[in-house]
Design an enzyme around this catalytic site. Structure first.
Site, short mmCIF file in Angstrom:
data_model
loop_
_atom_site.label_atom_id
_atom_site.label_comp_id
_atom_site.label_asym_id
_atom_site.label_seq_id
_atom_site.Cartn_x
_atom_site.Cartn_y
_atom_site.Cartn_z
N ASN A 154 -17.49 30.87 3.16
CA ASN A 154 -16.23 31.52 2.79
C ASN A 154 -16.17 31.93 1.32
OD1 ASN A 154 -16.14 28.83 2.07
ND2 ASN A 154 -13.96 28.62 2.45
N GLU A 251 -17.52 18.22 0.21
CA GLU A 251 -16.28 19.03 0.22
C GLU A 251 -16.15 19.59 1.62
OE1 GLU A 251 -14.18 19.06 -2.01
OE2 GLU A 251 -15.21 18.58 -3.88
N CYS A 285 -10.76 26.21 3.05
CA CYS A 285 -10.74 24.82 3.50
C CYS A 285 -9.42 24.11 3.22
CB CYS A 285 -11.87 24.07 2.81
SG CYS A 285 -11.84 24.31 1.04
N GLU A 459 -15.09 18.06 -7.17
CA GLU A 459 -15.70 19.15 -7.91
C GLU A 459 -14.75 19.56 -9.02
OE1 GLU A 459 -17.10 21.88 -4.57
OE2 GLU A 459 -18.98 21.19 -5.48
P1 NDP Z 1 -21.00 24.14 8.35
O1 NDP Z 1 -20.70 22.71 8.26
O2 NDP Z 1 -21.38 24.72 9.64
O3 NDP Z 1 -22.21 24.48 7.34
C1 NDP Z 1 -22.17 24.17 5.97
C2 NDP Z 1 -23.56 24.29 5.39
O4 NDP Z 1 -24.38 23.20 5.86
C3 NDP Z 1 -24.29 25.56 5.81
O5 NDP Z 1 -25.08 26.03 4.73
C4 NDP Z 1 -25.15 25.07 6.95
O6 NDP Z 1 -26.27 25.88 7.23
C5 NDP Z 1 -25.57 23.71 6.43
N1 NDP Z 1 -26.04 22.78 7.44
C6 NDP Z 1 -25.75 22.75 8.77
N2 NDP Z 1 -26.38 21.70 9.38
C7 NDP Z 1 -27.06 21.05 8.40
C8 NDP Z 1 -27.91 19.89 8.38
N3 NDP Z 1 -28.16 19.18 9.47
N4 NDP Z 1 -28.45 19.52 7.19
C9 NDP Z 1 -28.18 20.20 6.07
N5 NDP Z 1 -27.41 21.31 6.02
C10 NDP Z 1 -26.85 21.73 7.18
O7 NDP Z 1 -19.75 24.88 7.69
P2 NDP Z 1 -19.44 26.44 7.65
O8 NDP Z 1 -20.51 27.15 6.88
O9 NDP Z 1 -19.12 26.90 9.03
O10 NDP Z 1 -18.13 26.48 6.75
C11 NDP Z 1 -16.87 26.22 7.23
C12 NDP Z 1 -16.45 24.79 6.95
O11 NDP Z 1 -16.58 24.51 5.55
C13 NDP Z 1 -15.02 24.52 7.30
O12 NDP Z 1 -14.88 23.31 7.97
C14 NDP Z 1 -14.33 24.42 5.95
O13 NDP Z 1 -13.17 23.68 5.95
C15 NDP Z 1 -15.40 23.86 5.09
N6 NDP Z 1 -15.18 24.20 3.70
C16 NDP Z 1 -14.79 23.21 2.83
C17 NDP Z 1 -14.51 23.50 1.52
C18 NDP Z 1 -14.14 22.44 0.56
O14 NDP Z 1 -14.32 22.63 -0.64
N7 NDP Z 1 -13.63 21.31 0.97
C19 NDP Z 1 -14.58 24.87 1.02
C20 NDP Z 1 -15.03 25.81 2.00
C21 NDP Z 1 -15.30 25.47 3.30
P3 NDP Z 1 -26.09 27.18 8.18
O15 NDP Z 1 -24.64 27.43 8.39
O16 NDP Z 1 -26.76 28.25 7.41
O17 NDP Z 1 -26.76 26.82 9.46
#
Ligand code: NDP
Length: 485
Positions: A154, A251, A285, A459
Site C-alpha cells: 500500500n 507493523e 493499515c 517505527e
Molecule cells: P502480506 O502479509 O501478504 O505480505 C507482506 C509482505 O510479506 C510481502 O512482501 C510478502 O511477500 C511478504 N511475505 C509473505 N509471506 C512471507 C513469508 N513466509 N516470509 C517472509 N515474507 C513473507 O501483506 P500485504 O502485502 O497483503 O499487505 C496488506 C497487509 O499489510 C494488511 O493486513 C495491512 O493492514 C498491513 N499493513 C500494515 C501496516 C502497518 O504499518 N501496521 C502498513 C501497511 C499495511 P509477497 O506479498 O510479495 O508474497
C-alpha cells in the site's frame, strides 16, 4: 510522463542487477489492468549476493561517524524531494493511488524519514553511570548488523524509507524486499541513496514473493527482521525470527475504532471518517473502519457523509484532479467485493456505494454500511478497502468496551469537543496510535505501531532507534578487584 520500467529487478552492492531465470513478476497499472513493466523474482544466488554485500559493507558503515552517515541520509532526502514528481508518478503507476496523494504522501514521507534519522545519527550515544568509589559503567549503542525489511503493497516507497532510514542511521546495513505487487519504489530509493554517497552494499533491494522473504529471514547472517504486512504473515515471520533469537519489528493489520460523540464538530468528524476509510482507496493499515457514532447524531452524520462522498472524483490516478483511485490489484478487489456481499447478506444497511463503475481497472465505489453490529463479519475482519462500517452507541463506557473488543490494536480515534472525555477515552483505548479530533496523521517525529495482534515495536521517532540498535554495558573498576578466595 515518467517511464516506470526499472533498469533491472534488483539493486545489490550499489548496482542494478538482473537474473531473468527468476519467476517473472508483472507490474500491473491498477487503473487499466495493463502490464507496464516486468521484474524477475530473486534467485537464491541474488539473495545470497545481497546478504553478502550487506554483511561486508556494514562494519565500515558503522565505523563512520554518525555525522557523516547522517549527512548522506539527508542528501538522499534532498534528492528525493527534487525528484518527487518522477517518484510520485512511478508510485501511482505501481499502486494506482492518485497522483494527488502520492505527490504529498509517499516519496515525501520517505524523505522526511531520511532527514529526521539523518539528523539524529550524530546524537546516538551511550550513557555514563556512576557507581560509587570512582567506579562506573558506560553503555555503547551499537548497530545490530544486517537487517531485513519486508514491505506491504500500500505504501511501497514510504515503507522502504521508514525502515531504511533508522536502520542506516544506527549503522546497520539492510536488504529490503518489496511486496511482489509493488516492486518499483524501493529500487528508486536504493538508486538515490547511492547517488547521495551511500557506500555500496549498505542498502540492497531484492524483489520476489513470500519465498524470497522467507529465504532472507532464515539466513543466519541476518540479525533483525522488520515486516509491514498482515497479521498471519507477521505471526509466521515473527515465529521464525524468534526461533533464531533475531530482533523483530512487526507493523501489522488492524480493525481500528473511530468514536464520534454527539458533541463533535460534524464536518470535522466526517472528514476524519473519510480520511480514515477512503484515503488510498481504503488501503491503510491504521484505518478507523469501525466508526462508532453516538445515536443522537447518527442520521445527521450519515447524511453529511453521503453528501461529501458525492464529491469523489474517481478516474485515472495520473490525472491530478482524481481523488479516488482503484484497488491495487484484481485479487484485492475480489476480497473487497466478497466483503461487500457479506455485509449485504448479514443485513447491514448499504447507505452508499458497493458497486463497480463501468470502466477498466480495479475500481470500486466508496462504500458505507450503517446499522452494523459488533458480530458482523464486516465489523470484525480487516477488509483493506474502501468499506466503512457505521455502528451506533449510547454511552462512553459502552463504546470503549466495544472499541477494545478485538484482537487488533493498531490505531483508534475520538471526535468530541469535550477534551476531558477525549483524553479519558484515549487512555482507555487498547491501541498503539491514537488520534483526537483527527485521523491517520503519521509524522515521522511521533512513534507509530500497534499493540495486541497488530504488532511489536515502533517505527518513526526516537523510539525506532531502540529497535535498530542494542546497548552494550561496560563496567569499569577503578580500584583493586577483590574475590572471596
Ligand atoms: P502480506 O502479509 O501478504 O505480505 C507482506 C509482505 O510479506 C510481502 O512482501 C510478502 O511477500 C511478504 N511475505 C509473505 N509471506 C512471507 C513469508 N513466509 N516470509 C517472509 N515474507 C513473507 O501483506 P500485504 O502485502 O497483503 O499487505 C496488506 C497487509 O499489510 C494488511 O493486513 C495491512 O493492514 C498491513 N499493513 C500494515 C501496516 C502497518 O504499518 N501496521 C502498513 C501497511 C499495511 P509477497 O506479498 O510479495 O508474497
Amino acid at each position: 510522463m515518467t517511464d516506470p520500467k526499472p533498469t533491472a529487478s534488483h539493486y545489490v552492492n550499489g548496482n542494478y542487477v538482473e537474473d531473468t531465470r527468476g519467476e517473472p513478476i508483472p507490474v500491473i497499472y491498477p487503473a487499466t489492468g495493463a502490464e507496464i513493466a516486468r521484474v524477475y523474482a530473486a534467485t537464491p544466488a541474488i539473495v545470497d549476493q545481497a546478504i553478502s554485500a550487506a554483511k561486508s559493507a556494514q562494519p565500515a558503515w558503522a565505523a563512520m561517524s554518525g555525522m557523516d552517515r547522517g549527512r548522506i541520509l539527508r542528501r538522499a532526502a534532498d534528492i528525493i524531494r527534487e525528484r518527487n514528481r518522477e517518484l510520485s508518478e512511478i508510485e501511482t503507476m505501481d499502486t494506482g493511488k492518485p497522483l494527488q496523494e502520492t505527490l504529498v504522501a509517499d516519496a515525501v514521507s520517505a524523505a522526511d524519514a531520511l532527514e529526521y534519522f539523518g539528523g539524529l545519527a550524530a546524537s546516538l550515544t551511550g550513557e555514563h553511570i556512576p557507581l560509587g568509589d570512582g567506579n562506573f559503567a558506560y553503555t555503547i549503542r551499537q548497530p545490530l548488523g544486517v537487517c531485513v525489511g519486508i514491505g506491504a503493497w500500500n505504501y511501497p516507497t514510504q515503507i522502504a524509507g521508514w525502515k531504511a532510514a533508522p536502520a542506516l542511521a544506527c549503522g546497520n546495513a539492510m536488504v529490503f524486499k518489496p511486496s511482489e505487487t509493488t516492486t518499483l519504489g524501493a529500487l528508486k530509493l536504493a538508486e538515490i541513496l547511492t547517488e547521495a554517497g551511500l557506500p555500496d552494499g549498505v542498502f540492497n533491494v531484492v524483489n520476489g514473493a513470500g519465498a524470497v522473504g522467507a529465504a532472507l529471514i532464515t539466513d543466519p547472517r541476518v540479525a533483525k527482521v522488520s515486516l509491514t504486512g498482515s497479521v498471519p504473515t507477521g505471526k509466521k515471520v515473527a515465529g521464525i525470527a524468534a526461533g533464531e533469537m533475531k530482533h523483530v519489528t512487526m507493523e501489522l493489520g488492524g480493525k481500528s475504532p473511530l468514536v464520534i460523540f454527539d458533541d463533535a464538530d460534524l464536518d470535522s468528524a466526517v472528514s476524519g471518517a473519510i480520511l480514515g476509510n477512503f484515503y488510498s482507496t481504503g488501503q491503510i493499515c491504521s484505518n478507523g473502519t469501525r466508526v462508532f457514532v453516538q445515536k443522537g447524531i447518527k442520521e445527521a452524520f450519515l447524511g453529511r457523509l453521503t453528501e461529501r462522498i458525492a464529491d469523489v472524483v474517481m478516474g485515472d490516478p495520473l490525472d491530478e484532479t482524481t481523488n479516488f483511485g482503484p484497488m491495487v490489484s484484481q485479487a484485492q478487489l475480489d476480497i473487497v467485493q466478497r466483503y461487500v456481499a457479506k455485509g449485504k447478506e448479514e443485513a447491514a444497511r448499504l447507505v452508499t456505494g458497493g458497486a463497480r463503475p463501468d470502466r477498466d481497472g480495479f475500481f470500486i465505489e466508496p462504500t458505507v454500511f450503517a446499522d452494523v453490529t459488533d458480530g458482523m463479519t464486516i465489523a470484525r475482519e480487516e477488509i483493506f478497502g474502501p468499506v466503512m462500517c457505521v455502528l451506533d452507541f449510547d454511552t462512553e463506557d459502552e463504546v470503549l468496551a466495544r472499541a477494545n473488543a478485538t484482537e487488533y490494536g493498531l490505531a483508534a480515534g475520538v471526535f468530541t469537543r469535550d477534551f476531558a472525555r477525549a483524553h479519558r477515552v484515549v487512555a482507555g483505548f487498547e491501541a498503539g496510535t491514537c488520534y483526537i479530533n483527527s485521523y491517520n496523521d503519521a509524522p515521522v517525529e511521533a512513534p507509530f505501531g500497534g499493540v495486541k495482534a497488530s504488532g511489536v515495536g515502533r517505527e518513526n521517532s526516537k523510539e525506532a532507534i531502540n529497535h535498530y540498535s542494542e546497548v552494550k554495558s561496560v563496567f569499569v573498576r577503578m580500584n583493586a578487584c577483590e574475590a572471596p578466595f
